[in-house]
Design a protein around this motif. Structure first.
Motif, short mmCIF file in Angstrom:
data_model
loop_
_atom_site.label_atom_id
_atom_site.label_comp_id
_atom_site.label_asym_id
_atom_site.label_seq_id
_atom_site.Cartn_x
_atom_site.Cartn_y
_atom_site.Cartn_z
N GLN A 134 -12.06 4.89 0.39
CA GLN A 134 -11.46 4.04 -0.63
C GLN A 134 -9.95 3.93 -0.43
O GLN A 134 -9.37 2.84 -0.51
CB GLN A 134 -11.77 4.60 -2.02
CG GLN A 134 -13.23 4.49 -2.42
CD GLN A 134 -13.45 4.97 -3.84
OE1 GLN A 134 -13.04 4.33 -4.80
NE2 GLN A 134 -14.10 6.13 -3.98
N GLN A 135 -9.31 5.06 -0.15
CA GLN A 135 -7.86 5.05 0.06
C GLN A 135 -7.49 4.22 1.29
O GLN A 135 -6.51 3.46 1.26
CB GLN A 135 -7.35 6.48 0.23
CG GLN A 135 -7.48 7.35 -1.01
CD GLN A 135 -7.10 8.79 -0.72
OE1 GLN A 135 -6.21 9.06 0.08
NE2 GLN A 135 -7.79 9.72 -1.36
N ALA A 136 -8.27 4.37 2.37
CA ALA A 136 -7.97 3.63 3.61
C ALA A 136 -8.14 2.12 3.40
O ALA A 136 -7.32 1.33 3.89
CB ALA A 136 -8.88 4.12 4.73
N ILE A 137 -9.18 1.73 2.67
CA ILE A 137 -9.43 0.30 2.45
C ILE A 137 -8.36 -0.29 1.54
O ILE A 137 -7.84 -1.40 1.79
CB ILE A 137 -10.84 0.10 1.85
CG1 ILE A 137 -11.89 0.45 2.90
CG2 ILE A 137 -11.04 -1.33 1.36
CD1 ILE A 137 -13.30 0.55 2.36
N ASN A 138 -7.99 0.41 0.48
CA ASN A 138 -6.92 -0.07 -0.41
C ASN A 138 -5.60 -0.19 0.35
O ASN A 138 -4.85 -1.15 0.15
CB ASN A 138 -6.76 0.87 -1.60
CG ASN A 138 -7.82 0.64 -2.66
OD1 ASN A 138 -8.10 -0.49 -3.03
ND2 ASN A 138 -8.41 1.72 -3.16
N ALA A 139 -5.30 0.77 1.21
CA ALA A 139 -4.07 0.72 2.00
C ALA A 139 -4.08 -0.49 2.95
O ALA A 139 -3.06 -1.15 3.15
CB ALA A 139 -3.91 2.01 2.79
N PHE A 140 -5.26 -0.77 3.52
CA PHE A 140 -5.38 -1.88 4.48
C PHE A 140 -5.16 -3.23 3.80
O PHE A 140 -4.46 -4.10 4.33
CB PHE A 140 -6.77 -1.82 5.14
CG PHE A 140 -7.08 -2.99 6.02
CD1 PHE A 140 -6.42 -3.18 7.22
CD2 PHE A 140 -8.04 -3.92 5.63
CE1 PHE A 140 -6.71 -4.28 8.04
CE2 PHE A 140 -8.34 -5.01 6.44
CZ PHE A 140 -7.67 -5.18 7.65
N TYR A 141 -5.73 -3.42 2.62
CA TYR A 141 -5.66 -4.72 1.95
C TYR A 141 -4.38 -4.93 1.15
O TYR A 141 -3.86 -6.04 1.06
CB TYR A 141 -6.85 -4.88 1.00
CG TYR A 141 -8.15 -5.21 1.70
CD1 TYR A 141 -8.28 -6.35 2.50
CD2 TYR A 141 -9.26 -4.39 1.55
CE1 TYR A 141 -9.47 -6.66 3.13
CE2 TYR A 141 -10.47 -4.70 2.18
CZ TYR A 141 -10.56 -5.83 2.97
OH TYR A 141 -11.75 -6.14 3.60
N PHE A 142 -3.83 -3.86 0.58
CA PHE A 142 -2.75 -4.02 -0.39
C PHE A 142 -1.43 -3.43 0.07
O PHE A 142 -0.53 -3.18 -0.75
CB PHE A 142 -3.16 -3.39 -1.72
CG PHE A 142 -4.50 -3.86 -2.23
CD1 PHE A 142 -4.81 -5.22 -2.26
CD2 PHE A 142 -5.48 -2.96 -2.62
CE1 PHE A 142 -6.04 -5.66 -2.71
CE2 PHE A 142 -6.73 -3.39 -3.07
CZ PHE A 142 -7.00 -4.75 -3.12
N ASN A 143 -1.30 -3.20 1.38
CA ASN A 143 -0.05 -2.71 1.96
C ASN A 143 0.43 -1.41 1.31
O ASN A 143 1.63 -1.23 1.06
CB ASN A 143 1.04 -3.78 1.87
CG ASN A 143 0.72 -5.01 2.69
OD1 ASN A 143 0.21 -4.90 3.81
ND2 ASN A 143 1.00 -6.19 2.14
N LEU A 144 -0.51 -0.52 1.05
CA LEU A 144 -0.17 0.79 0.50
C LEU A 144 -0.01 1.81 1.63
O LEU A 144 -0.27 1.50 2.79
CB LEU A 144 -1.26 1.24 -0.48
CG LEU A 144 -1.54 0.32 -1.67
CD1 LEU A 144 -2.71 0.84 -2.47
CD2 LEU A 144 -0.30 0.18 -2.54
#
Length: 472
Positions: A452-462
């Motif tokens: 979940q963290q990796a996907i959120n970082a990928f899509y939302f520039n986190l």
């Protein structure tokens, strides 16, 4: 005696027709053939204790149960310690339902309204009737009086453009594909039947492709990290990509795993991952790629070595058997002393190790009557002497490569179920997801949260989550 393609029939009449020299020649020929056949039988009888074959290869056919013994009862056996789920804490409970009684269930009389003592508690875990939420985002157009163009309100940042599924659902699909070995077809069926969302295999494949991209940075970070580790366990196993032969390599420690898929099984793969030279210690088996890449700090796996020595004890040649038994005795003494390393003075420890090594050298010098396989073993021990016994003098080095073999085992199971990969993306996905899964397991971290963290970082520039130790 000359061999011919025609089958030799040895009858009493045939033997009586031979001269003494011909009989001697026949006996010598038959003895030679017996030795060849016995060696072939020994090779065919190799198992996990005498070779690098997996334990599952030892299973040929289940043995029939002894009818004199009573059959094993179904369920928990006598003496088995049962397990009971511990109650959830008050903070973990989402909803509390309370019940009071007005009429006594025993005598049918009205009870007093005041509550007495602690309640009887029964906790139930259930999933909601509708497992997914479908949100429709509407952006309305408005006419600009200045430029006379219709402009639309931007969608919120948490809305992923051109993606049907949100980050958590994508993480769930990635988790089931990687950790539960689900196929694209079964994933599509699960989402359709259980979640109530009609979705095609191609959409599932697209989601896996996106999760694969989300794992790129953490994967590359691990690759850079392992090349600087003081010790690495390395192993490899076969792989198929679209029917073509490939190899999966694993580079690991107690806390991290890195998987790499290549067409090659040569030492150039070690150079691709670790660089032209590696300054640390590699623990591996005796495969030629490791020997070619080996550094002065190499440690070869003694579990593999001892299995090869045990195989020599199964050969028909008595001299070879005695030689192998002598080797096994020396290594048994080595491990006995090694396990007592912290119990005896350092000087005594080194003296005992020196005596065992001297005995081993004497045994290796007496190899004039050994079989070719035993001579090969003797040469291996002499050639790699320092890299076999390095663990005795460096407590940070393991004498076996069990860590790598255990790490790669889960991928072998996945290979049997999924039939490996069929594309470049498939190879990348397997290497990246298994790097993440294995590393999270070693660090006792939930892979579900990491995805979940990796996907959120990928899509939302986190900030991209890290797989490195002490960072999860």
């Amino acid at each position: 005696m000359e061999q011919s393609n025609q089958k030799l029939e040895i009858t009493p009449q045939y033997l009586e027709s031979l001269s003494k020299s011909q009989l001697i020649e026949l006996v010598l020929f038959l003895v030679q053939q017996i030795q060849v056949l016995e060696e072939k039988i020994a090779l065919l009888n190799k198992n996990s204790s005498t070779s690098s074959k997996p334990p599952s290869s030892d299973i040929v056919k289940p043995q029939k149960a002894d009818k004199t013994e009573l059959p094993r009862k179904i369920g928990g056996q006598k003496g088995h310690t049962g397990t009971t789920h511990q109650p959830f804490s008050v903070q973990a409970v989402d909803q509390i339902e309370e019940y009071d009684i007005k009429v006594c269930s025993v005598c049918n009389q009205d009870v007093l309204p005041e509550r007495v003592g602690n309640p009887i508690i029964h906790q139930v875990v259930e999933i909601p009737a509708k497992l997914i939420t479908i949100t429709e985002h509407r952006s309305y157009g408005h006419l600009c009086p200045n430029c006379h163009k219709v402009v639309y309100a931007p969608f919120p940042e948490q809305v992923i453009p051109h993606q049907l599924c949100g980050p958590r659902l994508q993480a769930l699909i990635g988790y089931m594909k990687g950790n539960l070995h689900a196929s694209y077809t079964n994933l599509s069926l699960f989402i359709n039947d259980i979640l109530g969302l009609e979705i095609s295999r191609s959409t599932v494949c697209n989601i896996i492709s996106q999760v694969n991209k989300a794992l790129f940075k953490p994967y590359e970070e691990v690759k850079e990290y392992i090349s600087n580790q003081p010790h690495l366990h390395i192993d490899e196993t076969g792989w198929k990509d679209n029917g073509l032969a490939h190899w999966v390599w694993v580079f690991c420690t107690n806390l991290i795993s890195f998987f790499y898929i290549s067409k090659s099984r040569a030492s150039k793969v070690l150079e691709e991952v670790l660089g032209q030279t590696y300054k640390g210690t590699i623990i591996s088996d005796f495969f030629s790629a490791y020997i070619k890449y080996a550094t002065e700090f190499q440690q070869f796996c003694l579990a593999h070595l001892i299995r090869d020595i045990k195989f020599l004890t199964t050969l028909p040649d008595k001299t070879t058997q005695l030689f192998a038994q002598g080797l096994l005795l020396c290594f048994r003494h080595v491990f006995q002393i090694w396990h007592r390393k912290h119990e005896i003075p350092k000087e005594e420890y080194q003296e005992q190790i020196k005596n065992i090594q001297n005995n081993l050298r004497l045994l290796l010098e007496q190899n004039s009557n050994l079989s070719p396989k035993a001579i090969t073993m003797s040469k291996r021990l002499c050639r790699h002497w320092d890299s076999i016994f390095r663990f005795l003098f460096d407590s940070t080095i393991s004498p076996t490569n069990n860590i790598a073999e255990q790490t790669i085992r889960a991928l072998v199971i996945d290979r049997k179920i999924t039939q490996a990969s069929r594309s470049k993306m498939g190879k990348q996905w397997n290497a990246r997801i298994w790097t993440a899964i294995s590393t999270c397991r070693k660090q006792n971290q939930p892979i579900w949260s990491f995805l979940q963290q990796a996907i959120n970082a990928f899509y939302f520039n986190l900030s991209t989550p890290s797989l490195l130790p002490n960072s999860l």
